[in-house]
Write an enzyme that holds these catalytic residues in place. Structure first.
Site, short mmCIF file in Angstrom:
data_model
loop_
_atom_site.label_atom_id
_atom_site.label_comp_id
_atom_site.label_asym_id
_atom_site.label_seq_id
_atom_site.Cartn_x
_atom_site.Cartn_y
_atom_site.Cartn_z
N LYS A 146 -62.61 69.11 13.22
CA LYS A 146 -61.59 69.50 14.20
C LYS A 146 -62.08 70.54 15.23
O LYS A 146 -61.59 70.57 16.34
CB LYS A 146 -60.33 70.03 13.49
CG LYS A 146 -59.60 68.93 12.72
CD LYS A 146 -58.28 69.41 12.14
CE LYS A 146 -57.64 68.32 11.30
NZ LYS A 146 -56.31 68.68 10.81
N ALA A 182 -52.56 80.74 6.53
CA ALA A 182 -53.18 81.12 7.80
C ALA A 182 -54.40 80.25 8.08
O ALA A 182 -55.28 80.63 8.83
CB ALA A 182 -53.57 82.60 7.76
N GLY A 183 -54.44 79.04 7.47
CA GLY A 183 -55.54 78.12 7.71
C GLY A 183 -55.27 77.24 8.92
O GLY A 183 -54.48 77.59 9.81
N GLY A 184 -55.93 76.07 8.95
CA GLY A 184 -55.82 75.18 10.10
C GLY A 184 -54.41 74.70 10.37
O GLY A 184 -53.95 74.68 11.52
N GLY A 199 -43.47 67.26 4.03
CA GLY A 199 -44.71 67.10 4.79
C GLY A 199 -44.93 65.70 5.35
O GLY A 199 -45.80 65.50 6.20
P1 NDP Z 1 -57.00 75.56 4.95
O1 NDP Z 1 -58.00 75.46 3.85
O2 NDP Z 1 -57.45 75.80 6.35
O3 NDP Z 1 -55.94 76.72 4.58
C1 NDP Z 1 -55.37 76.78 3.29
C2 NDP Z 1 -54.32 77.87 3.26
O4 NDP Z 1 -53.68 77.80 1.98
C3 NDP Z 1 -54.88 79.28 3.40
O5 NDP Z 1 -53.95 80.09 4.07
C4 NDP Z 1 -55.03 79.71 1.94
O6 NDP Z 1 -54.95 81.10 1.76
C5 NDP Z 1 -53.79 79.09 1.36
N1 NDP Z 1 -53.87 78.90 -0.10
C6 NDP Z 1 -54.52 77.91 -0.76
N2 NDP Z 1 -54.35 78.07 -2.09
C7 NDP Z 1 -53.61 79.18 -2.27
C8 NDP Z 1 -53.09 79.87 -3.42
N3 NDP Z 1 -53.32 79.42 -4.66
N4 NDP Z 1 -52.34 80.98 -3.22
C9 NDP Z 1 -52.09 81.44 -1.97
N5 NDP Z 1 -52.55 80.85 -0.85
C10 NDP Z 1 -53.30 79.72 -0.98
O7 NDP Z 1 -56.15 74.21 4.87
P2 NDP Z 1 -55.28 73.53 6.02
O8 NDP Z 1 -54.52 74.58 6.72
O9 NDP Z 1 -56.12 72.59 6.79
O10 NDP Z 1 -54.30 72.64 5.16
C11 NDP Z 1 -53.27 73.21 4.36
C12 NDP Z 1 -52.39 72.11 3.84
O11 NDP Z 1 -51.73 71.50 4.93
C13 NDP Z 1 -53.15 70.99 3.13
O12 NDP Z 1 -52.67 70.91 1.81
C14 NDP Z 1 -52.81 69.73 3.87
O13 NDP Z 1 -52.41 68.71 2.98
C15 NDP Z 1 -51.62 70.13 4.69
N6 NDP Z 1 -51.62 69.45 6.00
C16 NDP Z 1 -50.61 68.60 6.21
C17 NDP Z 1 -50.54 67.92 7.39
C18 NDP Z 1 -49.41 66.97 7.58
O14 NDP Z 1 -49.43 66.24 8.57
N7 NDP Z 1 -48.42 66.96 6.71
C19 NDP Z 1 -51.52 68.10 8.46
C20 NDP Z 1 -52.55 69.08 8.16
C21 NDP Z 1 -52.57 69.70 6.94
P3 NDP Z 1 -56.25 82.06 1.88
O15 NDP Z 1 -56.49 82.22 3.36
O16 NDP Z 1 -55.79 83.30 1.22
O17 NDP Z 1 -57.36 81.36 1.17
#
Ligand code: NDP
Length: 283
Positions: free
Chosen positions: A71, A131-133, A248
């Site tokens: 991306k 705070a991810g993608g 979702g």
């Molecule tokens: P990233 O890896 O970029 O970010 C993951 C986020 O989840 C971070 O903020 C991370 O926190 C947090 N996280 C993960 N595990 C835990 C935990 N056990 N406790 C607390 N915080 C946690 O992933 P994306 O943002 O790309 O994707 C996130 C989700 O969004 C995915 O599961 C994906 O399926 C979904 N998604 C859905 C879409 C849709 O169209 N429905 C489109 C795109 C994504 P930290 O920063 O602290 O690690």
């Protein structure tokens, strides 16, 4: 009448690609609307991404999606960026316009389109976990849609602060960061709650946010980005407390609807696309 055996081409570049259900949903929509367009799901490694984009240009593709891990890396291979993709610094959809591939981001736009029937975010306070993608895409679109305040709750402080700074620096929303170090209670001024973490994604189906379930109430819209399974623990907890919920699947479906609109100009039937995904996830 002469026949035309030349389909228009679209597709996806990702790695891994085998479990991405978008191809089934988009091709079902093309058939449903009688469009002679194909969507080809391609597994493309990071080293081959530039070649894949060149190939799409050479073959006259009208556009393509790109998913993880491409991306951000795809941007130098494109000819320009749409406004929100440029703020996010991430592209998941390239669209051919006047012979140029322009990068857009339909993740956040898909979320917004599925949220709008439930609530207009303009003037609202939003709590967003993650705070991810996905969070970045949703945060930027909520800000562009006029949200007043976004509280970013994240475990990793550096990532949480980076997103907060991006929103404060590049949009008009007031963003603030809360370190997720203990059970979080939704403040009374919030009216929208978004889970943009990966908690609850298959196989972590019993995963639960560290959230005070007692702070959920009927005045809230609670949205989850997790498409599989769509009925996450958060969605069920929120429903039990009387909140309006958004799963979702809505985001994934509307991101497909927006991509199809960009590529073909056709408004695809979201209900039909959602049923295609529901059938797939049931199987
Ligand atoms: P990233 O890896 O970029 O970010 C993951 C986020 O989840 C971070 O903020 C991370 O926190 C947090 N996280 C993960 N595990 C835990 C935990 N056990 N406790 C607390 N915080 C946690 O992933 P994306 O943002 O790309 O994707 C996130 C989700 O969004 C995915 O599961 C994906 O399926 C979904 N998604 C859905 C879409 C849709 O169209 N429905 C489109 C795109 C994504 P930290 O920063 O602290 O690690």
């Amino acid at each position: 009448m002469p026949h035309n055996f030349l389909s228009r081409l679209t597709g996806s570049f990702a790695m891994p690609a085998a479990e991405n259900p978008t191809v089934a949903m988009v091709e079902a929509a093309y058939r449903h609307h009688g469009l002679d367009v194909r969507y080809i799901n391609c597994e493309v490694s990071p080293e081959k991404l530039g070649d894949a984009v060149k190939g799409a240009r050479a073959m006259g593709w009208i556009g393509f999606n790109c998913s993880l891990p491409h991306k951000v890396a795809v941007i130098p291979h494109l000819d320009g960026l749409g406004e929100s993709a440029s703020v996010m610094g991430a592209v998941n959809c390239a669209v051919r316009r006047d012979g140029k591939f322009i990068g857009e981001n339909t993740d956040g736009k898909g979320f917004l389109q599925s949220l709008r029937p439930l609530t207009d975010p303009a003037g609202k306070t939003v709590v967003m976990f993650g705070a991810g993608g996905a969070a970045r895409a949703i945060g930027v679109e909520l800000a562009f849609a006029g949200a007043k305040r976004i509280i970013i709750v994240n475990r990793d402080a550096a990532r949480g602060r980076a997103l907060t700074d991006l929103l404060n620096g590049k949009t008009k929303v007031a963003a603030e960061f809360v370190a997720w170090t203990r059970t979080y209670a939704i403040p009374p001024e919030a009216s929208i709650v978004v889970n943009a973490t990966s908690i609850g994604l298959y196989p972590d189906v019993s995963g639960r946010l560290d959230l005070d379930v007692g702070s959920l109430h009927p005045g809230l819209v609670v949205a989850d980005v997790i498409p599989n399974p769509p009925r996450t623990t958060l969605i069920r907890d929120a429903e039990a407390r009387g909140a309006k919920v958004l799963d979702g699947l809505g985001m994934i479906v509307n991101q497909g609807v927006i991509g199809i609109k960009y590529w073909t100009g056709v408004d695809a039937d979201a209900g039909m696309m959602r049923r295609t995904l529901e059938d797939l996830f049931k199987a």
